[in-house]
Scaffold this active site. Structure first.
Site, PDB file in Angstrom:
ATOM      1  N   GLY A 156       0.806  -1.214   0.000  1.00 47.32           N
ATOM      2  CA  GLY A 156       0.000   0.000   0.000  1.00 47.32           C
ATOM      3  C   GLY A 156       0.834   1.256   0.000  1.00 47.32           C
ATOM      4  O   GLY A 156       0.331   2.341  -0.241  1.00 47.32           O
ATOM      5  N   GLU A 174       6.245   5.366   8.599  1.00 46.46           N
ATOM      6  CA  GLU A 174       5.906   5.192  10.007  1.00 46.46           C
ATOM      7  C   GLU A 174       5.902   6.474  10.813  1.00 46.46           C
ATOM      8  O   GLU A 174       5.263   6.573  11.857  1.00 46.46           O
ATOM      9  CB  GLU A 174       6.884   4.164  10.628  1.00 46.46           C
ATOM     10  CG  GLU A 174       6.693   2.804   9.982  1.00 46.46           C
ATOM     11  CD  GLU A 174       7.829   1.822  10.240  1.00 46.46           C
ATOM     12  OE1 GLU A 174       7.694   1.029  11.166  1.00 46.46           O
ATOM     13  OE2 GLU A 174       8.829   1.840   9.500  1.00 46.46           O
ATOM     14  N   LYS A 216       2.255  12.655  -4.063  1.00 44.62           N
ATOM     15  CA  LYS A 216       0.879  12.212  -3.805  1.00 44.62           C
ATOM     16  C   LYS A 216       0.872  10.981  -2.887  1.00 44.62           C
ATOM     17  O   LYS A 216       0.147  10.933  -1.892  1.00 44.62           O
ATOM     18  CB  LYS A 216       0.188  11.869  -5.132  1.00 44.62           C
ATOM     19  CG  LYS A 216      -1.283  11.469  -4.998  1.00 44.62           C
ATOM     20  CD  LYS A 216      -1.832  10.833  -6.284  1.00 44.62           C
ATOM     21  CE  LYS A 216      -2.128  11.823  -7.365  1.00 44.62           C
ATOM     22  NZ  LYS A 216      -3.549  12.186  -7.478  1.00 44.62           N
TER      23      LYS A 216
END
Lengths: 165, 749
Positions: free
Chosen positions: B474, B713, B641
């Site tokens: 992802g 993260e 993006k």
């Protein structure tokens, strides 16, 4: 004992026979009709990944027993595009990055198509967020999802206005 | 940075562009194939039976009843489980944790597998599993942070954080004019990727093909081979898409091994997909922490000491201690600095890396403690952080490879409108009478690299092929890595083929540590550069080429052509060069990793600043995060993006940590009471509004040749503290555990 129901799936009407009353619509689609685009995230109606349209309404296919669907019209993620032309909601999800891993995406998109058809949210982002809150996204692409639904809703409304004019 | 990129930084550059995901159409049309979407002929369905006690032994399973159910083909228990070549209780390599594969009747935690049922249909397997009706000899489980005596883990390795001390802690305490001593607690959290763990295993002789989501494709090939006694090349892993990973899909677990074993035992393909509740057990989680922070400051508000001690839960049979206190390394310029860790063994599954391991709970406690210290000192929390801004890495004194944190603070504060915030809590209300609070936190995440290899090929038709076994869970590897690869070959995106996601390709390393783009991207860049170098040799050595004699250093690749650097009119297309040279493909190879020298020379981190606004109902104490602004500096941004999406996702994980997520264990039975997505809350769409991400420009000449840090993260860090601090600022109630819920504000606890 086997069961036969008449089902329209993505426009194709067919008789579907299966051997087990416990089969959910989700498992029917994924494991028996070779339509694995609809995803299993929780199998108990808590995440929305398995959302499909049944007779135009969005439902959790994991909570729907296939035997109850005789005569129903089912639309899954595989049936949304027209050939290579994406549905406005699909196109909008790509454009606004309304997903990351893509696993909840078929459910998000089917839910958005259903939501827009319900006609209650218009282009109010707050109502769209509320209306899409049955579809969890652990990557948390919610910002893009909301933008995508908003944009698609606007485009589809414009199209309708143009057509009726 | 390479010559090619340095000399042609923008022309034809794919990196830096906000391209939409290359896998986007597949993902919106339902044609992206996730592991459990595979359906080979002759498939058997496997369902594992989870233990319903947390400690004890299984004394009986009604195998006959399960086998009698129509459609059930086989029941695997410790009685008939075929042997494994590798012991599940060994730890033969890094990233190996002990797991349960029916090696005995012992139950070590609730939800561990105690049997596997195979059937012709998923429905029959599910019913067969229910019919096994296990009986147990159960013992009282040890639960919670006080469930057993703490121990100090040996340091070194994954989940073994140890203790780090810089400076004189006692002297730091003694030198303080003001101090705080606060303790924060964080709960057990589970990854809960939307795609549960799944595998479709098919054996062909002594070769096995696995459709399995993997964050470490080539590494896991060797690991699976080890447990089944076959060489790595006899394992094929196909993992084109992961339905989220968050750390859980880099580590092998028992149910996967059992499904593969079942396929070999029955000679048929086997599909196993964990149910949602089974995700709360054998596939890792974040252990609970109790963190004590002592901070001392001098009269000038400079920190004399930052003393961070963390106690975390781990399992009785393996060790993974959340490295929470390490969040205090590397951030603030305290005179003395200590990060110390202890573990406590409880009857739960072994924890593992969960998105921002260590840093997420550590930052939550640290950033709240910083806020407490600032308030006690009577200064603005941002000013307090600037006062203690570290110009070099605290303790080690190493220079930062780059650190645009001041810009993050400034741009985030300006965008949020931080100036003029009252220092005292409960000063602001909105037009509806809601209590309004503002809080902030610093975000920090290390910028490591693993090791990766890649291959790049220039074809006679002038197109390129690049390959490395990367994982896209992802974060956007299919897109961002292709952008890097295209640039390295001087080709537009539509003229390269990017192969990834299978184990027959060069090792892309682990998709973790926010390091995948830097590592795999670095290898792709090196491979492309190598291919161009070889191509340039062909052209410049060929008297028939317009580039003849230009020399290797005098040629650059751009838009499918090599150009003489000093004369742009001299150029030749890749296709012409290759065709005239005989038409053989030109192959380049590359690798990336970080040398020990590079690690020693610089401290390398991504940085950020997060500002939160919350509104709290003064009567009902409902909490809403109404605005969240994060400004992050993470080196070179390949795809703005996708980066924004990653950072927002991380920040929403921060909302989740602060307000939603918590696994609740029944202290009597050791079972998790909310092991589903109705009880284990994560944010829904309606929980998220007013989110803004700023990516702050940062050039980093040291971190790696491409200047890339990570963004996967860091969004969680800073955010949790910012929200906790905003809730305090709104209400005046300081809650020192997460998640913060209505009752905490009602009682003022």
């Amino acid at each position: 004992m086997s069961y036969t129901i008449s089902l329209t799936v993505n426009g194709d009407r067919r008789d579907v026979t299966f051997e087990d009353a416990r089969v959910t619509l989700l498992d029917l689609l994924r494991e028996r009709l070779a339509l694995p685009g609809t995803k299993k995230g929780c199998d108990r109606g808590q995440c929305g990944a398995c959302t499909v349209l049944v007779d135009g309404r969005r439902i959790n296919s994991c909570l729907t027993l296939a035997v109850t669907l005789d005569g129903a019209d089912v639309t899954t993620i595989e049936g949304l595009a027209r050939g290579d032309v994406l549905h406005p909601v699909q196109a909008s999800f790509v454009e606004h990055d309304g997903f990351q891993c893509g696993y909840c995406t078929p459910g998000q998109i089917m839910s958005a198509v259903g939501l827009i058809a319900e006609g209650d949210v218009g282009t109010d982002p707050e109502r769209i967020r509320e209306g899409m809150s049955g579809n969890l996204c652990r990557c948390a692409a919610y910002h893009g999802i909301t933008e995508a639904v908003l944009d698609a809703a606007r485009r589809m409304t414009d199209d309708k206005t143009r057509k009726s004019a | 940075m390479s010559d090619i990129l340095a000399l042609a930084p923008r022309f034809g550059s794919n990196s830096g562009q906000s391209l939409t995901r290359r896998d986007g159409v597949a993902k919106v049309t339902g044609t992206a194939t996730f592991a459990a979407d595979n359906h080979p002929d002759g498939l058997l369905y496997a369902v594992y039976v989870p233990a319903t006690i947390a400690r004890g032994t299984v004394t009986h399973l009604d195998v006959a009843a399960a086998k009698a159910h129509p459609g059930v083909v086989e029941v695997i228990t410790p009685e008939n489980r075929p042997p494994l070549a590798g012991d599940p209780d060994s730890k033969p390599f890094m990233f190996a944790f002990r797991f349960e594969a029916l090696q005995n009747n012992t139950v070590r935690y609730a939800n561990q597998p105690i049997a596997l049922v195979l059937a012709e249909t998923f429905e029959a397997a599910t019913e067969g599993a229910r019919l096994l009706n296990p009986l147990y000899d159960a013992q009282q489980p040890r639960m919670g942070l006080d469930g057993d005596a703490p121990f100090t883990p040996e340091s070194g390795g994954l989940g073994l954080p140890g203790t780090t001390v810089h400076g004189d802690i006692d002297a730091g305490h003694a030198a303080s004019a003001q101090d705080i001593d606060v303790t924060y607690e964080t709960p057990e959290q589970y990854h809960n990727a939307m795609e549960t763990h799944a595998v479709v295993a098919q054996w062909n002789g002594d070769h096995v093909t696995l459709d399995i989501p993997s964050q470490a494709i080539v590494m896991q090939r060797g690991a699976f081979g080890y447990y089944f006694g076959i060489p790595p090349e006899n394992v094929t892993i196909r993992s084109p898409y992961l339905g989220g990973g968050f750390g859980s899909k880099a580590i092998i677990n028992g149910p996967q091994i059992l499904a593969i074993l079942a396929a070999r035992m029955t000679g048929r393909p086997v599909k196993l997909m964990l149910s949602r509740d089974q995700m709360f057990g054998p596939s890792g989680h974040r252990g609970a922490t109790r963190q004590r922070l002592r901070i001392g400051i001098d009269t000038d508000h400079r920190m004399t000491v930052l003393d961070h001690n963390s106690l975390a839960t781990t399992s009785t049979f393996d060790t993974f201690v959340e490295s929470a206190a390490n969040a205090s390394q590397g951030l603030y310029a305290a005179g003395a600095l200590r990060s110390a860790h202890q573990g406590v063994r409880i009857d739960a599954g072994t924890p593992g890396p969960v998105r921002a391991p260590g840093e997420a709970p550590g930052s939550a406690a640290l950033e709240c403690a910083m806020d407490e210290m600032a308030y006690k000192a009577g200064i603005d929390p941002l000013e307090f952080r600037l006062k203690n801004y570290a110009e070099t890495e605290p303790g080690t004194g190493k220079p930062y490879s780059s650190k645009a944190l001041r810009d993050c603070y400034a741009q985030g504060a300006a965008r949020f409108g931080w100036a003029g915030r009252p220092l005292a809590p409960r000063q602001m209300t909105d037009e509806n009478g809601m209590l309004v609070g503002w809080g902030m936190g610093t975000a920090l995440f290390a910028a490591p690299m693993f090791a990766a290899q890649a291959r790049a090929v220039l074809r006679p038709d002038g197109t390129g092929l690049v390959e490395t076994a990367a994982s896209d869970m992802g974060q956007g590897a299919w897109t961002a890595l292709a952008q890097i690869a295209a640039d390295s070959l001087g080709l537009p995106m539509d003229r390269i083929e990017f192969r990834s996601g299978t184990s027959d390709l060069p090792d892309a390393g682990i998709a973790g540590g926010s390091a995948h783009t830097a590592t795999a991207g670095g290898a792709l860049h090196a491979a492309g550069t190598d291919a161009i170098r070889r191509l340039a040799e062909l052209a410049t050595g060929d008297p028939d080429s317009p580039l003849y004699g230009a020399g290797n250093a005098g040629v650059i690749a751009r838009d499918g052509r090599l150009h003489a650097r000093d004369d742009d009119t001299r150029s030749e297309s890749f296709a012409d060069i290759i065709t005239r040279a005989g038409g053989a493909e030109v192959e380049g190879k590359g690798s990336a990793s970080r040398t020990a020298e590079a690690s020693a020379a610089h401290a390398m981190y991504s940085h950020g600043a997060v500002f939160a606004e919350v509104k709290v109902d003064p009567d009902l104490f409902q909490i809403r995060v109404t605005r969240l602004v994060g400004a992050f500096a993470a080196g070179r941004i390949i795809n703005p993006k996708l980066t924004e999406s990653q950072l927002m996702g991380g920040m929403i994980w921060g909302i989740s940590f602060a307000l939603h997520e918590e696994a609740r264990f029944d202290q009597r039975t050791g079972r998790i009471m909310n092991a589903d997505l109705a009880g284990y809350h994560i944010p829904v769409n309606a929980d998220v509004s007013g989110l803004e991400v700023i990516t702050v420009h940062e050039d980093d000449p040291h971190v790696n040749p491409l200047g890339i840090k990570g963004v996967g993260e860091i969004g969680i860090t800073g955010t949790v503290g910012a929200i906790g601090n905003a809730i305090w600022h709104a209400t005046g109630t300081r809650v020192r555990h997460f998640p913060i819920r209505i009752p905490d504000l009602l009682t003022g606890a």
